[in-house]
Design a protein around this motif. Sequence first.
Motif, PDB file in Angstrom:
ATOM      1  N   GLN A  78      -6.264   5.131   0.759  1.00 25.14           N
ATOM      2  CA  GLN A  78      -6.368   5.563  -0.632  1.00 25.14           C
ATOM      3  C   GLN A  78      -7.460   6.608  -0.810  1.00 25.14           C
ATOM      4  OE1 GLN A  78      -4.953   5.302  -3.598  1.00 25.14           O
ATOM      5  NE2 GLN A  78      -3.221   4.078  -2.896  1.00 25.14           N
ATOM      6  N   CYS A 101       0.826  -1.202   0.000  1.00 28.43           N
ATOM      7  CA  CYS A 101       0.000   0.000   0.000  1.00 28.43           C
ATOM      8  C   CYS A 101       0.864   1.258   0.000  1.00 28.43           C
ATOM      9  CB  CYS A 101      -0.926  -0.012   1.218  1.00 28.43           C
ATOM     10  SG  CYS A 101      -1.970   1.456   1.386  1.00 28.43           S
ATOM     11  N   CYS A 126      -5.952  -0.025   4.241  1.00 26.37           N
ATOM     12  CA  CYS A 126      -5.229   0.425   3.055  1.00 26.37           C
ATOM     13  C   CYS A 126      -6.192   1.097   2.075  1.00 26.37           C
ATOM     14  CB  CYS A 126      -4.517  -0.755   2.392  1.00 26.37           C
ATOM     15  SG  CYS A 126      -3.138  -1.424   3.356  1.00 26.37           S
TER      16      CYS A 126
END
Length: 244
Positions: free
Chosen positions: A181, A16, A177
């Motif tokens: 984002q 990630c 993760c």
Amino acid sequence: METAEVTDAQIQIGECCEEIEAQVISRLGLKPVPEYQSLSSIKNLQGRATGYARVYRGEVIEKAAFLTLNFMPGMCYFNVHLIPRACYRIPRFSFEGMLTPQGSQISMDLYPDMDIMLNLEYFRSHYKRAADTYTRARFDSSALVTEPSRMLHMRAFASPYMLLAYGVKEAQVAEFCGYAQAYLQDWMDLCSASQICSEGEVEDRIRRRELIMRTIIECDPDREKVVMLYGEAVTEQIEQATML
């Protein structure tokens, strides 16, 4: 670090962070900062390489730092800290945490470096993905236990959408993760807009950042443990590279 020591959570977080690193380098045209090249391999006091820090800079970005420290088998600290130049009305992006086999601590935020009460419309306008993600994680997920920071200074510095969870299970790491984002996309949009601050606001942001970072370093309950592993000089180099 030997492959046997790497957990699934570390692999997921590592992928990630590398994806975030690739995105910001590509989109913002970042270049490595030569003065921090010595931290490309961070060694503990026994001389063993147990982590790295990679630092970049760009036209809009003062510092983009990516840090990983593997303290011992199964225990890993990671930190992504993206710091825009103070002349732009852009928050700092932070995604960091401590991964352990017993349960991990993970947090993320778009730290605003401005007075929250006087800029509520700013958050309504620019934190849309972060707000939706925060609500989903904080109130709609029965599997996650999120809460405000246990540290007074962190609650004072954070945005209204600081997302923090203790005891994160390995199976939940991928979910975080995805949250990171979503926060990153709001941050990227703000970088594209690049609103210019007034001279007075620039001075205020610089003062706030200095106070915030110095306070975090001084109040860090784990700093002594890091010094015991890496020594004071290396610890200060890491802090300078990733926070100041």
